[in-house]
Design a protein around this motif. Structure first.
Motif, PDB file in Angstrom:
ATOM      1  N   PHE A 206       0.885  -1.163   0.000  1.00 43.87           N
ATOM      2  CA  PHE A 206       0.000   0.000   0.000  1.00 43.87           C
ATOM      3  C   PHE A 206       0.924   1.215   0.000  1.00 43.87           C
ATOM      4  CE2 PHE A 206      -2.064   3.494   2.154  1.00 43.87           C
ATOM      5  CZ  PHE A 206      -3.366   3.487   1.680  1.00 43.87           C
ATOM      6  N   ILE A 207       0.900   1.988  -1.086  1.00 47.16           N
ATOM      7  CA  ILE A 207       1.765   3.157  -1.212  1.00 47.16           C
ATOM      8  C   ILE A 207       0.914   4.415  -1.093  1.00 47.16           C
ATOM      9  CG2 ILE A 207       3.348   4.450  -2.690  1.00 47.16           C
ATOM     10  CD1 ILE A 207       4.550   1.877  -1.733  1.00 47.16           C
ATOM     11  N   SER A 208       1.274   5.267  -0.118  1.00 46.14           N
ATOM     12  CA  SER A 208       0.538   6.510   0.112  1.00 46.14           C
ATOM     13  C   SER A 208       1.360   7.694  -0.367  1.00 46.14           C
ATOM     14  CB  SER A 208       0.223   6.659   1.606  1.00 46.14           C
ATOM     15  OG  SER A 208      -0.422   7.894   1.871  1.00 46.14           O
ATOM     16  N   VAL A 209       0.716   8.606  -1.114  1.00 47.55           N
ATOM     17  CA  VAL A 209       1.391   9.789  -1.640  1.00 47.55           C
ATOM     18  C   VAL A 209       0.585  11.034  -1.272  1.00 47.55           C
ATOM     19  CG1 VAL A 209       2.379  10.910  -3.671  1.00 47.55           C
ATOM     20  CG2 VAL A 209       2.142   8.418  -3.625  1.00 47.55           C
ATOM     21  N   ASP A 210       1.228  11.997  -0.603  1.00 49.97           N
ATOM     22  CA  ASP A 210       0.586  13.270  -0.286  1.00 49.97           C
ATOM     23  C   ASP A 210       0.805  14.205  -1.465  1.00 49.97           C
ATOM     24  OD1 ASP A 210      -0.387  15.622   0.685  1.00 49.97           O
ATOM     25  OD2 ASP A 210       1.017  15.800   2.367  1.00 49.97           O
TER      26      ASP A 210
END
Length: 455
Positions: A206-210
């Motif tokens: 799961f890759i989170s990007v702001d």
């Protein structure tokens, strides 16, 4: 001498002797067996680096089926071991068939010593590569488990929250794009993680990007990667977030902050399911589950020409609205109790509790910063507490009542944003960086929002 273990399997003892003599000066351990039935009981077969296997064992039989059978058995018992088949000139077609079934190479009888040694060495190099790949896969699996460890929990049992979780459980098993909306601090990333955890991709990353924290000039590099030398600081090839999330879930937070130019590039990647690294012309296919989040009114932004309608359609197959904390009934007290236990344990104050009046104050408050604001409020109260009981005065809140109970009804989204920003600035003594961190946005995004509302 190469530190390798070689097992030779052939029913012709002359062949066994000749190979053993040839190889013993090159490799540390040479072992031989004349009957392939001994494979099942051979000690530590997985530690054998190379098996040299004849293709025929029964007298008068030249079909090669015996060799193929034992090749399959070896692959089951020792998948990383390199198997070199041995065959006569007239059975080259069988050797090719063996290669298709997983053999690393084949040797023709009678053999040329130099060619045989070269073949065995290549098989050993292949064996080392297989071991390295297995180790990398194990590390990758362990890393994915660490990355996916989520120590944050979705806490609450209100009707509003349960409605959201019910929708999450329905949508999670599909691969449709999901847009998660809601005010800052409501837990949109937790909902995205729950979608991932309940999906068929849960064993992947799961890759989170702001998106709000990525500058315009680094957008493509961050999301799509770059090749060495493509710009001044590109000192090596680097994969972007799309590639990193391949096979898993890519979460794009604060997507409403993207410029129209960045939106166009993102739309192309989503439509084509391919990306091109900066400085390269090669298209790289990506397989991701896309989840986006925003606290902006994207429909309004589309009407104002600030957000692409076609991009909104792409990311908005399913929309999940996360309720504000003030809409979640008694979840305020449930979360308060959870955070209190967390921070009293962390700061060594296990006997600390909240009295009835303080609970009523927390329930009456609007919580413009939602769960994030509640968390910081409880932590601050625990840290500064001097007795064993937290009273109303121990909680520093603005004078805004719970909007759900206010006479004039709920505020507009824009008014709520302003309330949240003012509250964060007030709580952080006008420190923009600290206020932005509390709100979960970048300092630049905070400036942009203040500029937009004319502050």
């Amino acid at each position: 001498m190469i530190d390798a273990r070689i097992l030779i399997i052939d029913d012709n003892k002359s062949v066994l002797s000749a190979l053993e003599i040839l190889l013993q000066f090159e490799y540390k351990t040479i072992e031989t067996i004349s009957n392939p039935n001994q494979i099942s009981s051979f000690p530590n077969l997985k530690n054998v680096d190379i098996v040299m296997l004849d293709m025929n064992f029964s007298a008068g039989v030249n079909s090669g089926n015996e060799g193929l059978y034992w090749l399959r058995e070896l692959q089951k018992r020792a998948p990383d071991t390199s198997v070199v088949m041995m065959t006569a000139y007239g059975a080259v077609d069988l050797a090719v068939k063996a290669l298709k079934e997983g053999a690393s190479d084949f040797i023709l009888k009678p053999w040329n010593n130099d060619k045989l040694l070269a073949t065995v060495k290549s098989a050993f190099e292949l064996r080392k590569s297989k071991i390295q790949v297995s180790k990398l896969k194990e590390k990758e699996s362990n890393l994915k488990q660490v990355i996916n460890q989520n120590k944050n929990y979705i806490i609450g049992n209100s009707r509003a929250l349960n409605g959201v979780l019910k929708m999450v459980s329905k949508v999670a098993k599909t691969d449709v794009n999901v847009l998660v909306t809601g005010e800052n601090g409501t837990g949109k990333e937790l909902i995205a993680r729950e979608l991932h955890k309940l999906s068929e991709r849960s064993h992947e990353v799961f890759i989170s990007v702001d998106m709000g924290s990525i500058s315009e000039n680094l957008f493509e590099s961050e999301l799509f990667g770059h090749v060495k030398g493509s710009f001044t600081d590109a000192k090596e090839d680097r994969a972007g977030k799309f590639e990193a999330a391949n096979g898993g879930t890519l979460f794009l937070d604060e997507i409403g902050n993207l410029s129209l130019q960045a939106q166009a590039k993102l739309l192309s990647a989503i439509q084509n399911r391919t990306i091109v690294r900066v400085g390269s012309n090669k298209s790289i296919p990506v397989d991701i589950r896309l989840v986006c989040a925003t606290n902006e009114d994207l429909d309004k932004m589309v009407a104002e020409g600030l957000f692409r309608e076609d991009l909104l359609y792409r990311i908005n197959t399913i929309r999940i609205e996360v309720p504000a904390l003030r809409e979640r009934e008694n979840d305020i007290l449930v979360l308060t109790d959870f955070f209190l236990k967390k921070f009293t344990s962390k700061y060594g104050k296990p006997s600390l509790r909240i009295n009835q009046s303080a609970q009523e104050k927390l329930m009456a408050y609007a919580w413009p910063g939602n769960i994030r604001e509640l968390l910081h409020t409880i932590e601050r109260a625990v840290i500064l507490s001097e007795g064993n009981v937290l009273k109303p005065d121990d909680f520093l809140l603005s004078n805004k009542p719970n909007m759900s109970n206010a006479v004039n009804g709920p505020a507009t989204l824009e008014e709520m944003e302003l309330l949240m920003i003012n509250n964060a600035l007030e709580q952080n003594a006008g420190n923009y960086s600290a206020a932005a961190e509390q709100l979960g946005i970048s300092r630049q995004t905070l400036y942009n929002k203040l500029k937009k509302i004319g502050k």
